[in-house]
Motif scaffolding. Structure first.
Motif, short mmCIF file in Angstrom:
data_model
loop_
_atom_site.label_atom_id
_atom_site.label_comp_id
_atom_site.label_asym_id
_atom_site.label_seq_id
_atom_site.Cartn_x
_atom_site.Cartn_y
_atom_site.Cartn_z
N GLY A 1 0.83 -1.19 0.00
CA GLY A 1 0.00 0.00 0.00
C GLY A 1 0.86 1.24 0.00
O GLY A 1 2.08 1.18 -0.22
N GLY A 2 0.21 2.37 0.29
CA GLY A 2 0.90 3.65 0.20
C GLY A 2 2.00 3.81 1.22
O GLY A 2 3.04 4.43 0.93
N SER A 3 1.80 3.30 2.42
CA SER A 3 2.83 3.46 3.45
C SER A 3 4.12 2.81 2.99
O SER A 3 5.20 3.40 3.05
N ASN B 1 5.71 4.70 0.09
CA ASN B 1 6.45 5.88 0.54
C ASN B 1 7.79 5.46 1.15
O ASN B 1 8.82 6.09 0.89
N HIS C 1 1.28 12.71 5.87
CA HIS C 1 0.70 11.49 6.45
C HIS C 1 1.66 10.84 7.46
O HIS C 1 2.89 10.91 7.31
N CYS D 1 2.61 7.93 7.88
CA CYS D 1 3.52 6.86 7.44
C CYS D 1 4.93 7.40 7.21
O CYS D 1 5.90 6.64 7.27
N VAL E 1 -3.90 13.96 3.46
CA VAL E 1 -4.89 13.06 4.04
C VAL E 1 -6.02 13.84 4.74
O VAL E 1 -7.18 13.44 4.70
N ASP F 1 4.21 12.02 -2.38
CA ASP F 1 3.23 11.12 -1.78
C ASP F 1 1.92 11.34 -2.53
O ASP F 1 1.17 12.29 -2.27
N CYS G 1 -0.51 9.01 -2.71
CA CYS G 1 -1.42 7.92 -2.34
C CYS G 1 -2.87 8.33 -2.58
O CYS G 1 -3.69 7.53 -3.02
N ASP H 1 -1.43 4.58 -4.94
CA ASP H 1 -2.20 3.51 -4.29
C ASP H 1 -3.30 2.98 -5.20
O ASP H 1 -4.43 3.48 -5.18
N HIS I 1 -5.11 0.64 -4.59
CA HIS I 1 -6.29 0.23 -3.80
C HIS I 1 -7.13 1.44 -3.37
O HIS I 1 -8.12 1.26 -2.66
N LYS I 2 -6.75 2.61 -3.82
CA LYS I 2 -7.64 3.77 -3.60
C LYS I 2 -8.38 4.06 -4.92
O LYS I 2 -9.39 3.44 -5.18
C1 LIG Z 1 -1.53 10.91 1.79
C2 LIG Z 1 -1.42 9.48 2.22
N1 LIG Z 1 -0.21 8.90 2.26
C3 LIG Z 1 -0.05 7.63 2.65
C4 LIG Z 1 -1.12 6.86 3.00
C5 LIG Z 1 -0.91 5.44 3.45
O1 LIG Z 1 -1.42 4.58 2.50
P1 LIG Z 1 -1.82 3.06 2.86
O2 LIG Z 1 -2.97 3.18 3.82
O3 LIG Z 1 -2.20 2.50 1.54
O4 LIG Z 1 -0.63 2.43 3.47
C6 LIG Z 1 -2.40 7.40 2.97
C7 LIG Z 1 -3.58 6.60 3.35
O5 LIG Z 1 -4.70 7.02 3.26
C8 LIG Z 1 -2.56 8.76 2.57
O6 LIG Z 1 -3.76 9.32 2.57
#
Ligand SMILES: Cc1ncc(COP(=O)(O)O)c(C=O)c1O
Length: 491
Positions: free
Chosen positions: A154-156, A159, A196, A198, A253, A278, A280, A307, A309-310
């Motif tokens: 995923g996004g975390s 990144n 975010h 992460c 976010v 970022d 995501c 992402d 999955h978004k």
């Molecule tokens: C701006 C941003 N960066 C990173 C993330 C983390 O992504 P993930 O939940 O897919 O790990 C999110 C999650 O919503 C996000 O909104």
């Protein structure tokens, strides 16, 4: 024994395969029929419902020692799992930030599991498809064909991949060999105060520490203040730090604010820093015809996290990290242990995909993304993103027109921050009232929204990353928020 079929009349060895495939076939057909109905009728069900005690208790049963018929197990899933989802496939789910999945993607996940390939690498079709999906992500972002990438959870994780390549490239020493303690001047990374969480985890895991990520104040539109960023970089340089990386937000976010990515790319270039985006939330806006201009400059990034999955609505999980300099990417992660050497032909002659990230074994995430992209075409995904952004502005207008509600932050894309007006209440009581509205919306199964605090002000937050949402759902949300707010204030 037939070597190819593996059939043996006398075999006594055990296997996990069913003794009667015909039974499994019948049950599987039922599961697929139920799954189609489940998704087809999602609008008829509550977004979310609390689990009764017997359901909670059910999940405390101890480790099974003996077999249970698959049909009974499926019955438990039907009774105890399927009625109590998180709810993100529902048209009125707008909490945090999620995609709403799709049936084709679910079939992709099923087939990926049936084929069972490990995407650590190797010479097989799934590995080629993994590379193809990464190439499609590069094309969607406008990254050059020479860039590299990897599908991750995923996004975390995406990144963290980008930040790791940034650290290793800018450290000035061989970090892989000598570790962060050997870096001469402490590295500094920069992002806005809307970044975010992460990234904090990433900085900590990279051994750089949370303080090495300098949060720069955001302006009234929640975008990074470029003058303040420039000043912070100069200040850090003078103090003996090494400014290494600027992290731009393509959609924060909290509110969906998009930093001025072109200005950040130019600044990073002038300062000889890495530019990570970022994306995501918003990177995929690049494929949305009416809104792509909002993320102009993303194609200049050294690395991007996005992402699927978004806004591609892949069933969880699917993230993607892209890196402009493929060799910097590979040099950050590649190791060739003696048990994973390439061969000139055969199964081990393909590219080792684990050379581009931290995982060795990797799931076959590409199939669900690949099937849905082929089924609908990228243009439809772009139109759906435009649709969600238009819905965000539609909701913002509804809230502006409703006396009992107020917007608490500017709406730039598909995230709307607002609250039930509570002028006569102090901030703690206003927060309690709005939290209660949010909880009742969930508990009554009407809508799932979340909350946040933006520049010190608590608010309700609606993130419309949902291909099932219709405008009438947003009309209902506003009407029900006002009803609940009035009821709770009157009590
Ligand atoms: C701006 C941003 N960066 C990173 C993330 C983390 O992504 P993930 O939940 O897919 O790990 C999110 C999650 O919503 C996000 O909104």
């Amino acid at each position: 024994m037939d070597a190819m079929s593996g059939h043996s009349a006398t075999s006594t060895e055990e296997t996990l395969d069913p003794s009667d495939w015909a039974d499994v076939q019948v049950l599987s057909h039922r599961i697929v029929d139920d799954a189609v109905a489940y998704l087809r009728d999602v609008r008829q069900r509550p977004v979310w419902q609390e689990m009764p005690g017997d359901v909670r208790d059910f999940f405390t049963a101890s480790l099974p020692q003996s077999p249970t018929p698959l049909a009974d197990i499926y019955g438990d899933v039907v009774d105890k799992v399927m009625p109590y989802p998180m709810g993100n496939i529902h048209p009125r789910f707008w909490s945090w930030y999620m995609g709403s999945s799709n049936f084709t993607g679910a079939l992709g996940d099923f087939l990926a599991a049936i084929q069972g390939s490990n995407l650590g690498g190797g010479n097989h079709a799934a590995a080629l498809m993994d590379g193809q999906v990464v190439d499609w992500c590069k094309q969607m972002m406008g990254m050059p064909a020479s860039a590299s990438g990897t599908l991750v959870s995923g996004g975390s994780m995406a990144n963290i991949i980008g930040l790791t390549v940034a650290r290793n490239t800018k450290a000035g020493i061989d970090v892989r060999e000598h570790g962060v303690a050997a870096i001469e001047k402490p590295l500094r990374f920069y992002g806005s105060d809307q970044i975010h969480s992460c990234h904090r985890k990433g900085m900590e895991a990279l051994g750089l520490g949370n303080r090495a990520l300098r949060r720069i104040a955001s302006d009234a539109s929640l975008r990074i203040d470029i003058a303040a960023l420039r000043a912070a970089i100069a200040e850090d340089r003078a103090a003996g730090f090494k400014p290494a990386c600027i992290i731009g937000n393509a959609g924060t976010v909290n509110t969906g604010a998009i930093d001025d990515l072109q200005a950040l790319a130019k600044l990073a270039h002038e300062e000889d820093m890495w530019f990570h985006v970022d994306g995501c939330i918003g990177a995929l806006i690049a494929i949305a015809p009416e809104n792509a201009h909002r993320v102009a400059g993303i194609e200049w990034a050294d690395s991007i996290a996005l992402d699927p999955h978004k806004w591609l609505h892949a069933p969880f999980e699917a993230g993607c990290a892209l890196v402009r300099d493929a060799s910097a990417h590979r040099e950050t992660f590649a190791v060739t242990p003696e048990y994973l050497e390439s061969t000139p032909r055969g199964l081990a002659s393909g590219q080792w995909l684990h050379d581009y990230g931290l995982q060795t074994s990797r799931g076959f995430k590409a199939l669900k993304v690949w099937m849905a992209l082929r089924e609908h075409g990228v243009e439809k995904f772009g139109r759906l993103i435009d649709q969600n952004i238009a819905q965000g502005h539609y909701l913002a207008n509804l809230i502006e027109a409703e006396l009992a509600l107020e917007l608490t932050a500017p709406t730039s894309i598909n995230i709307v921050c607002f609250r039930y007006r509570a002028e006569r209440l102090d901030s703690e009581r206003a927060k309690a009232l709005n939290t209660e509205i949010m909880l009742r919306l969930q508990e009554e199964g009407i809508a799932a929204i979340s909350d946040t605090t933006v520049q010190g002000r608590h608010c309700l937050r609606v993130a419309i990353n949902n291909h099932r949402t219709r405008r009438e759902d947003l009309d209902l949300l506003v009407a029900e928020t006002v009803r609940l707010g009035n009821e709770i204030s009157a009590a």
